[in-house]
Scaffold this motif. Structure first.
Motif, PDB file in Angstrom:
ATOM      1  N   ALA A   1       0.708  -1.275   0.116  1.00 60.23           N
ATOM      2  CA  ALA A   1       0.115  -0.160  -0.014  1.00 60.23           C
ATOM      3  C   ALA A   1       0.827   1.362  -0.005  1.00 60.23           C
ATOM      4  N   ILE A   2       2.077   1.481   0.793  1.00 60.46           N
ATOM      5  CA  ILE A   2       2.814   2.323   0.662  1.00 60.46           C
ATOM      6  C   ILE A   2       3.478   2.513  -0.473  1.00 60.46           C
ATOM      7  N   ALA A   3       3.851   1.418  -1.377  1.00 66.61           N
ATOM      8  CA  ALA A   3       4.449   1.696  -2.512  1.00 66.61           C
ATOM      9  C   ALA A   3       3.413   2.024  -3.361  1.00 66.61           C
ATOM     10  N   ALA A   4       2.058   1.643  -3.569  1.00 62.73           N
ATOM     11  CA  ALA A   4       1.163   2.085  -4.137  1.00 62.73           C
ATOM     12  C   ALA A   4       0.857   3.788  -4.321  1.00 62.73           C
ATOM     13  N   LEU A   5       0.934   4.032  -2.986  1.00 59.40           N
ATOM     14  CA  LEU A   5       0.415   5.387  -2.613  1.00 59.40           C
ATOM     15  C   LEU A   5       1.647   6.530  -3.160  1.00 59.40           C
ATOM     16  N   ARG A   6       2.924   5.831  -3.297  1.00 57.82           N
ATOM     17  CA  ARG A   6       3.976   6.708  -3.715  1.00 57.82           C
ATOM     18  C   ARG A   6       3.898   6.608  -5.279  1.00 57.82           C
ATOM     19  N   GLU A   7       3.554   5.505  -5.820  1.00 61.07           N
ATOM     20  CA  GLU A   7       3.461   5.448  -7.401  1.00 61.07           C
ATOM     21  C   GLU A   7       2.098   6.515  -7.631  1.00 61.07           C
ATOM     22  N   ARG A   8       0.999   6.506  -6.929  1.00 60.11           N
ATOM     23  CA  ARG A   8       0.490   7.500  -7.317  1.00 60.11           C
ATOM     24  C   ARG A   8       0.462   8.840  -6.760  1.00 60.11           C
ATOM     25  N   GLY A   9       1.465   9.148  -6.432  1.00 62.12           N
ATOM     26  CA  GLY A   9       1.943  10.658  -6.025  1.00 62.12           C
ATOM     27  C   GLY A   9       0.902  11.123  -4.878  1.00 62.12           C
ATOM     28  N   VAL A  10       0.642  10.346  -3.960  1.00 60.13           N
ATOM     29  CA  VAL A  10      -0.106  10.885  -2.719  1.00 60.13           C
ATOM     30  C   VAL A  10       0.771  11.411  -1.638  1.00 60.13           C
ATOM     31  N   PRO A  11       0.588  12.641  -1.602  1.00 57.45           N
ATOM     32  CA  PRO A  11       1.681  13.371  -0.611  1.00 57.45           C
ATOM     33  C   PRO A  11       1.712  12.965   0.868  1.00 57.45           C
ATOM     34  N   SER A  12       0.639  12.196   1.293  1.00 57.81           N
ATOM     35  CA  SER A  12       0.482  11.899   2.788  1.00 57.81           C
ATOM     36  C   SER A  12       1.535  11.272   3.207  1.00 57.81           C
ATOM     37  N   ARG A  13       2.050  11.498   4.489  1.00 59.80           N
ATOM     38  CA  ARG A  13       2.906  10.775   5.154  1.00 59.80           C
ATOM     39  C   ARG A  13       2.459   9.647   5.808  1.00 59.80           C
ATOM     40  N   VAL A  14       3.486   8.574   5.546  1.00 58.17           N
ATOM     41  CA  VAL A  14       2.874   7.184   6.119  1.00 58.17           C
ATOM     42  C   VAL A  14       3.752   6.763   7.358  1.00 58.17           C
ATOM     43  N   LEU A  15       2.977   6.690   8.614  1.00 53.50           N
ATOM     44  CA  LEU A  15       3.469   6.166   9.672  1.00 53.50           C
ATOM     45  C   LEU A  15       3.188   4.935  10.029  1.00 53.50           C
ATOM     46  N   VAL A  16       3.936   3.979   9.879  1.00 54.19           N
ATOM     47  CA  VAL A  16       3.759   2.420  10.010  1.00 54.19           C
ATOM     48  C   VAL A  16       3.414   2.186  11.766  1.00 54.19           C
ATOM     49  N   LEU A  17       2.351   1.432  11.864  1.00 51.42           N
ATOM     50  CA  LEU A  17       1.902   1.447  13.396  1.00 51.42           C
ATOM     51  C   LEU A  17       1.496  -0.082  13.370  1.00 51.42           C
ATOM     52  N   THR A  18       2.559  -0.902  14.116  1.00 52.91           N
ATOM     53  CA  THR A  18       2.472  -2.261  13.932  1.00 52.91           C
ATOM     54  C   THR A  18       2.955  -2.906  15.421  1.00 52.91           C
ATOM     55  N   THR A  19       2.789  -4.269  15.283  1.00 55.95           N
ATOM     56  CA  THR A  19       3.362  -5.044  16.403  1.00 55.95           C
ATOM     57  C   THR A  19       4.469  -5.839  16.158  1.00 55.95           C
ATOM     58  N   TYR A  20       5.068  -5.752  14.786  1.00 56.82           N
ATOM     59  CA  TYR A  20       6.179  -6.447  14.180  1.00 56.82           C
ATOM     60  C   TYR A  20       7.388  -5.380  14.064  1.00 56.82           C
ATOM     61  N   ASP A  21       8.636  -5.940  14.630  1.00 53.05           N
ATOM     62  CA  ASP A  21       9.737  -5.082  14.185  1.00 53.05           C
ATOM     63  C   ASP A  21      10.935  -5.763  13.731  1.00 53.05           C
TER      64      ASP A  21
ATOM     65  N   LEU B   1      11.028   6.876  14.528  1.00 57.04           N
ATOM     66  CA  LEU B   1      11.380   5.441  14.631  1.00 57.04           C
ATOM     67  C   LEU B   1      11.313   4.930  16.181  1.00 57.04           C
ATOM     68  N   SER B   2      10.479   4.018  16.532  1.00 63.40           N
ATOM     69  CA  SER B   2      10.439   3.484  17.608  1.00 63.40           C
ATOM     70  C   SER B   2      12.045   3.151  18.232  1.00 63.40           C
ATOM     71  N   PRO B   3      12.216   3.185  19.479  1.00 61.69           N
ATOM     72  CA  PRO B   3      13.734   2.827  19.954  1.00 61.69           C
ATOM     73  C   PRO B   3      14.172   1.528  19.382  1.00 61.69           C
ATOM     74  N   SER B   4      13.244   0.642  19.526  1.00 60.97           N
ATOM     75  CA  SER B   4      13.783  -0.821  19.182  1.00 60.97           C
ATOM     76  C   SER B   4      13.838  -0.918  17.603  1.00 60.97           C
ATOM     77  N   VAL B   5      13.309  -0.326  16.724  1.00 67.28           N
ATOM     78  CA  VAL B   5      13.252  -0.102  15.238  1.00 67.28           C
ATOM     79  C   VAL B   5      14.702   0.496  14.812  1.00 67.28           C
ATOM     80  N   ALA B   6      14.922   1.788  15.512  1.00 63.04           N
ATOM     81  CA  ALA B   6      15.798   2.456  15.394  1.00 63.04           C
ATOM     82  C   ALA B   6      17.428   1.558  15.734  1.00 63.04           C
ATOM     83  N   ALA B   7      17.306   1.031  16.780  1.00 62.40           N
ATOM     84  CA  ALA B   7      18.527   0.049  17.027  1.00 62.40           C
ATOM     85  C   ALA B   7      18.641  -1.135  16.158  1.00 62.40           C
ATOM     86  N   ARG B   8      17.451  -1.636  15.627  1.00 61.23           N
ATOM     87  CA  ARG B   8      17.614  -2.580  14.710  1.00 61.23           C
ATOM     88  C   ARG B   8      18.464  -2.058  13.111  1.00 61.23           C
TER      89      ARG B   8
END
Length: 210
Positions: free
Chosen positions: A65-85, A125-132
């Motif tokens: 979905a993020i890739a599709a939004l970029r391809e369409r030129g949608v200017p919205s910022r995407v903040l991933v909110l998930t349980t997986y890191d 970036l959450s701390p754990s993601v930044a560390a990764r």
């Protein structure tokens, strides 16, 4: 006021996020979506400032979905909110164009700050993601596992012996042993158990896809 689109396949999560943001005058929830393709359609129509994007959803996942939004030129910022890191979740999302990556256990105020920062174009970036990610940059890139090596590793994770794996893959037991040696070298481990543990840690194997 920051305009938000909430994307998650779990209604209870969407309801919780909507209620959280609705209680703050600095945010306006424009809508919701339960799948990646629905998110692309809605975002293209309402053009939110920030899209809170889950990753694992039916039909079209968050990265697609993020890739599709970029391809369409949608200017919205995407903040991933998930349980997986895991690496297999974080890196593709960032590469696809996500502005930030936050885990769902983040406190309310941290989430609010992240949305404001994302709206301003700042990386979040959450701390754990930044560390990764830092670990990825500091460690020399390891050669990825081949499809056959992943198949062998998946069978080993299910508890099969070398002989049983050989039968299922229609190869010799010696070839299985050779694949295992390559897997150990690539993952930097010395035995089967450590290889399986490392594969789960890196997202090469998941509980639902061994």
């Amino acid at each position: 006021m920051i305009r938000i689109l909430i994307v998650d396949d779990h209604p209870v999560v969407r309801d919780g996020l909507r209620g959280m943001f609705a209680g703050d005058a600095g945010f306006d929830v424009l809508g919701e979506a339960a799948t990646g393709d629905e998110a692309v359609t809605v975002a293209s129509a309402v053009l939110p400032d920030v899209i809170l994007m889950d990753l694992r959803m039916p039909r079209m996942d968050g990265v697609a979905a993020i890739a599709a939004l970029r391809e369409r030129g949608v200017p919205s910022r995407v903040l991933v909110l998930t349980t997986y890191d895991t690496d297999s979740d974080v890196l593709p999302a960032i590469e696809a164009g996500a502005t930030g990556y936050l885990l769902k256990d983040a406190p309310r105020e941290e989430l609010f700050r992240a949305v404001r920062a994302a709206a301003a174009g700042e990386a979040v970036l959450s701390p754990s993601v930044a560390a990764r990610l830092l670990g990825q940059l500091r460690s020399p890139a390891k050669e990825p596992l081949s499809q056959r090596e992943l198949e062998v590793l998946g069978l080993i994770a299910q508890g099969t012996t070398n002989r049983e794996a050989a039968v299922q893959l229609f190869i010799s037991e010696a070839t299985v042993k050779t694949h295992l040696l390559h897997i150990y070298a690539k993952l930097g481990v010395k035995d089967r158990a450590s290889a399986v543990a490392a594969a789960f840690e890196r997202g090469l194997l998941t509980p639902g896809r061994r």
